[in-house]
Design a protein around this motif. Structure first.
Motif, PDB file in Angstrom:
ATOM      1  N   VAL A   1       0.873  -1.167   0.000  1.00  7.29           N
ATOM      2  CA  VAL A   1       0.000   0.000   0.000  1.00  7.29           C
ATOM      3  C   VAL A   1       0.912   1.218   0.000  1.00  7.29           C
ATOM      4  N   VAL A   2       0.810   2.049  -1.024  1.00  5.62           N
ATOM      5  CA  VAL A   2       1.716   3.183  -1.150  1.00  5.62           C
ATOM      6  C   VAL A   2       0.940   4.453  -1.473  1.00  5.62           C
ATOM      7  N   GLU A   3       1.578   5.570  -1.166  1.00  9.05           N
ATOM      8  CA  GLU A   3       1.069   6.898  -1.521  1.00  9.05           C
ATOM      9  C   GLU A   3       2.103   7.565  -2.407  1.00  9.05           C
ATOM     10  N   ASP A   4       1.665   8.005  -3.581  1.00  8.40           N
ATOM     11  CA  ASP A   4       2.550   8.699  -4.511  1.00  8.40           C
ATOM     12  C   ASP A   4       2.217  10.187  -4.513  1.00  8.40           C
ATOM     13  N   PHE A   5       3.246  11.020  -4.384  1.00  7.20           N
ATOM     14  CA  PHE A   5       3.087  12.467  -4.493  1.00  7.20           C
ATOM     15  C   PHE A   5       3.480  12.864  -5.909  1.00  7.20           C
ATOM     16  N   GLN A   6       2.493  13.200  -6.725  1.00  6.82           N
ATOM     17  CA  GLN A   6       2.704  13.329  -8.160  1.00  6.82           C
ATOM     18  C   GLN A   6       2.976  14.783  -8.570  1.00  6.82           C
ATOM     19  N   PHE A   7       4.022  14.953  -9.354  1.00  4.81           N
ATOM     20  CA  PHE A   7       4.376  16.266  -9.895  1.00  4.81           C
ATOM     21  C   PHE A   7       4.334  16.188 -11.416  1.00  4.81           C
ATOM     22  N   ASP A   8       3.384  16.897 -12.017  1.00  4.22           N
ATOM     23  CA  ASP A   8       3.281  16.960 -13.473  1.00  4.22           C
ATOM     24  C   ASP A   8       4.284  18.006 -13.962  1.00  4.22           C
ATOM     25  N   ILE A   9       5.387  17.552 -14.522  1.00  3.94           N
ATOM     26  CA  ILE A   9       6.490  18.437 -14.874  1.00  3.94           C
ATOM     27  C   ILE A   9       6.067  19.479 -15.916  1.00  3.94           C
ATOM     28  N   LEU A  10       5.254  19.081 -16.882  1.00  7.60           N
ATOM     29  CA  LEU A  10       4.860  19.993 -17.952  1.00  7.60           C
ATOM     30  C   LEU A  10       4.015  21.150 -17.412  1.00  7.60           C
ATOM     31  N   ASN A  11       3.127  20.856 -16.464  1.00  7.36           N
ATOM     32  CA  ASN A  11       2.285  21.911 -15.897  1.00  7.36           C
ATOM     33  C   ASN A  11       2.977  22.671 -14.765  1.00  7.36           C
ATOM     34  N   LEU A  12       3.932  21.999 -14.098  1.00  9.61           N
ATOM     35  CA  LEU A  12       4.607  22.642 -12.978  1.00  9.61           C
ATOM     36  C   LEU A  12       5.567  23.719 -13.449  1.00  9.61           C
ATOM     37  N   PHE A  13       6.259  23.459 -14.526  1.00  6.29           N
ATOM     38  CA  PHE A  13       7.252  24.411 -15.025  1.00  6.29           C
ATOM     39  C   PHE A  13       6.824  25.088 -16.328  1.00  6.29           C
ATOM     40  N   GLY A  14       5.650  24.751 -16.826  1.00  7.09           N
ATOM     41  CA  GLY A  14       5.182  25.351 -18.065  1.00  7.09           C
ATOM     42  C   GLY A  14       3.751  25.828 -17.945  1.00  7.09           C
ATOM     43  N   ASP A  15       3.176  26.199 -19.060  1.00  8.36           N
ATOM     44  CA  ASP A  15       1.821  26.716 -19.095  1.00  8.36           C
ATOM     45  C   ASP A  15       0.817  25.566 -19.070  1.00  8.36           C
ATOM     46  N   TYR A  16      -0.248  25.730 -18.289  1.00 13.81           N
ATOM     47  CA  TYR A  16      -1.287  24.700 -18.213  1.00 13.81           C
ATOM     48  C   TYR A  16      -2.113  24.694 -19.497  1.00 13.81           C
ATOM     49  N   LYS A  17      -2.231  23.515 -20.121  1.00 11.70           N
ATOM     50  CA  LYS A  17      -3.023  23.353 -21.339  1.00 11.70           C
ATOM     51  C   LYS A  17      -4.055  22.257 -21.111  1.00 11.70           C
ATOM     52  N   PRO A  18      -5.340  22.631 -20.987  1.00 11.41           N
ATOM     53  CA  PRO A  18      -6.381  21.631 -20.693  1.00 11.41           C
ATOM     54  C   PRO A  18      -6.496  20.543 -21.743  1.00 11.41           C
ATOM     55  N   ASP A  19      -6.113  20.840 -22.986  1.00 11.66           N
ATOM     56  CA  ASP A  19      -6.284  19.854 -24.059  1.00 11.66           C
ATOM     57  C   ASP A  19      -5.022  19.039 -24.332  1.00 11.66           C
ATOM     58  N   ARG A  20      -4.026  19.101 -23.451  1.00  6.97           N
ATOM     59  CA  ARG A  20      -2.801  18.331 -23.664  1.00  6.97           C
ATOM     60  C   ARG A  20      -3.113  16.832 -23.604  1.00  6.97           C
ATOM     61  N   LYS A  21      -2.555  16.052 -24.553  1.00  8.29           N
ATOM     62  CA  LYS A  21      -2.861  14.628 -24.662  1.00  8.29           C
ATOM     63  C   LYS A  21      -2.055  13.756 -23.707  1.00  8.29           C
ATOM     64  N   TYR A  22      -0.903  14.219 -23.265  1.00 18.02           N
ATOM     65  CA  TYR A  22      -0.034  13.376 -22.463  1.00 18.02           C
ATOM     66  C   TYR A  22       0.532  14.184 -21.294  1.00 18.02           C
ATOM     67  N   THR A  23       1.031  13.482 -20.309  1.00 19.22           N
ATOM     68  CA  THR A  23       1.657  14.114 -19.155  1.00 19.22           C
ATOM     69  C   THR A  23       3.001  13.447 -18.889  1.00 19.22           C
ATOM     70  N   LEU A  24       3.862  14.134 -18.157  1.00 15.91           N
ATOM     71  CA  LEU A  24       5.121  13.577 -17.693  1.00 15.91           C
ATOM     72  C   LEU A  24       5.142  13.763 -16.176  1.00 15.91           C
ATOM     73  N   ILE A  25       5.026  12.652 -15.443  1.00 18.09           N
ATOM     74  CA  ILE A  25       4.821  12.709 -13.999  1.00 18.09           C
ATOM     75  C   ILE A  25       6.018  12.095 -13.279  1.00 18.09           C
TER      76      ILE A  25
END
Length: 581
Positions: A116-140
């Motif tokens: 049983v684990v808890e992951d603290f997720q950081f979306d690199i593309l949104n964290l350091f770049g502009d948020y795009k609601p229609d982006r198809k992929y993420t880098l976490i």
């Protein structure tokens, strides 16, 4: 000369007044990447998939992972994105159960095991770049903490890890995900093969399907959308809303198999703690902490961490350090509307980290859970008090490999101190954009000099009272060390301070005086457990302390009145003192 001085004072006042007047017209800066988050119940998702583990026990060559350390499993997870750049995921994995592998030679596999684990997720593309609601992929990227449990015998161990993942969106409802992580656990894996005592690592490779639950996505500030009552505008900057903490702490260590009543004095230590954190939203934050016990602040009573070759003696090898990360969940802001003027706040947090025992030069993982209360003094300064319970493998305490059936050692970690915000919070509610953030103040109802003087005087009166009674009664202590048992001086001074805190803070936050009385009671219990006092010595000491505080505050009111003859205020950058004659 006097005229010049008066002119300078008038000029400074005019400049300050002009700046204030101008500042009231100043709009809060809005980052180009600012978004609006609506509700705690938005942006949830569920995942179902399969995975493969590649186990690498301590002391083995990694090339032998194939096929000895290979196993298969199924996993389910649920997660939420709090901002476009930060989220959490809770994941359950059943390994070598439904999908059994005859190759897994390095662990008990008759019934399999689960994590049983808890992951603290950081979306690199949104964290350091502009948020795009229609982006198809993420880098976490995700740090991981949790627990590993064998189903055969119920033995468990903490887990610490780090991973990277990607989510590919098929449509608004469905996505595919894939991630890989490496984690370390203690000697649970190695216990099946006696390969060694250190940490055991394994890769976890997972693929599966993700289903979005409910409303998804965040809104740009410029979007014309309807917001819920708890909506907040987030500047979404990595550099905002940081704070630092410093304080003193006490740990109550409870070794596996020991009666908790024996914690006093065998498992008691004192130390210092430092912390640094960041609020990601008003409801969610992260804190990194460092706690050094029995080092700078030594403790002659502590005996449960045996020194080399001297079982039962005091641990004097420099103490031990716990480095950990806490996930802060502000209950007020998480389940209610954000209020920037709230004075006190309740926080709960899961904890994960590492212990390092300087005596043995060992390190062991820790996992725990805790709660914290903060009290706001002004825009930058707060008082904090927290208590956590955590556990770690026994070899951290004993300095040697122990049987995997011997369980874990747990302890309470109690800290109090001061918190300083490095910058003012940058979030605000929609419709409140025209607020001068640099002039927001908390009008304190406390007369701090009066409180400090009365508290010190209360403790002083308690000291005089207990000393007088000891000299008159001359009762022998339970440990026969002297004849100064009645009443307990420690209890008298502790309860004098607690009662003083009660009189000042009860109207603002009932938890502050409760914490004071709990701490004073703990002092009394410790004195009885150490056989320095009888229970009635402590009760008498508490009565002396409370009576001393009542007398001191009554005299203060009679002499100076209850009004604020001396008032202290702060804007966060300056301290203002007003004296009424």
């Amino acid at each position: 000369m006097i005229e010049r001085f008066v002119f300078c004072v008038i000029a400074i006042v005019l400049v300050v007044w002009e700046n204030d007047a101008f500042a009231q017209q100043e709009e809060l800066p809005v980052d180009s990447n600012a978004v609006v988050t609506n509700s705690l119940w938005d942006n949830w998702y569920a995942q179902v998939g399969v995975d493969m583990w590649l186990q690498n026990p301590y002391g083995t060559n990694f090339k032998n992972v194939f096929p000895n350390g290979k196993s298969y499993g199924v996993d389910v997870a649920v997660g939420k994105w709090f901002t476009p750049g930060f989220g959490m995921r809770a994941k359950l994995t059943l390994e070598n159960t439904f999908l059994q592998s005859d190759h897994a030679k390095w662990i008990h596999h008759q019934k399999g095991y689960f994590t049983v684990v808890e992951d603290f997720q950081f979306d690199i593309l949104n964290l350091f770049g502009d948020y795009k609601p229609d982006r198809k992929y993420t880098l976490i990227v995700f740090p991981r903490a949790g627990a590993f449990v064998e189903l055969k015998n119920g033995v468990g161990s903490p887990i610490l890890g780090l991973g990277i993942g990607n989510v590919f969106r098929l449509n608004d409802k469905w996505s595919l995900y894939a991630d890989v992580s490496y984690q370390a656990t203690n000697s649970v894996i190695g216990s099946a093969t006696d390969t060694g005592s250190g940490s055991n690592g394994y890769f976890d490779i997972s693929v599966g399907v993700q289903m979005n639950l409910g409303k998804q996505g965040f809104h740009k500030v410029s979007d014309k959308v309807e917001h819920s009552k708890d909506a907040v505008i987030l500047n979404n900057s990595l550099w905002d809303n940081w704070f630092i903490q410093a304080g003193l702490g006490m740990s109550l260590l409870n070794r596996y198999g020991e009666n908790f009543a024996h914690v006093f004095p065998n498992g008691k230590t004192f130390g210092i703690n430092l912390g640094m954190g960041k609020w990601i939203t008003p409801g969610v934050g992260i804190r990194g902490g460092l706690n050094w016990q029995n080092g700078i602040v030594g403790n002659s009573y502590y005996s449960w961490m045996d020194t080399k070759g001297q079982p039962g003696s005091n641990h004097d090898g420099g103490g031990w350090v716990a480095a950990y990360a806490d996930l802060f969940l502000n209950l007020h802001n998480l389940f209610g509307a954000y209020d920037r003027d709230r004075v006190w706040e309740a926080i709960v947090f899961p904890r994960a980290g590492l212990n390092s025992n300087f005596e043995y030069s060992t390190a062991s993982p820790i996992a725990g859970i805790g709660t914290e209360q903060t009290f706001k003094l002004n825009d930058r300064l707060k008082l904090f008090a927290d208590v956590a319970y955590q556990f770690t493998p026994n070899e951290f305490v004993q300095g040697e490999v122990v049987s995997h059936h011997s369980g874990s050692t747990g302890w309470f970690d109690i800290n109090v101190g001061v918190q300083y915000d490095l910058g003012l919070n940058t979030w605000y509610k929609p419709g409140e954009e025209r607020i001068n953030d640099s002039r927001l103040t908390v009008q304190s109802s406390h007369n701090w000099p009066r409180f400090a003087v009365n508290t010190l005087a209360s403790v002083g009166v308690a000291y005089i009272g207990k000393s007088t009674l000891k000299a008159m009664i001359k009762e022998e202590r339970p440990d026969h060390s002297d004849n100064k048992s009645f009443p307990s001086g420690h209890a008298a001074m502790a309860f004098a301070a607690a009662r003083s805190i009660d009189k000042e803070f009860r109207k603002n936050c009932i938890w502050i005086p409760i914490a004071g009385y709990v701490a004073a009671t703990a002092v009394g219990i410790e004195r009885v457990a150490n056989k320095h006092h009888h229970w009635y010595d402590v009760v008498a000491g508490a009565a002396v302390g409370v009576g001393s505080a009542e007398l001191t505050w009554w005299l203060s009111d009679k002499m100076f009145g209850k009004g604020s003859n001396i008032a202290v205020g702060s804007s966060g950058n300056t301290v203002d003192v007003a004296v009424r004659w």
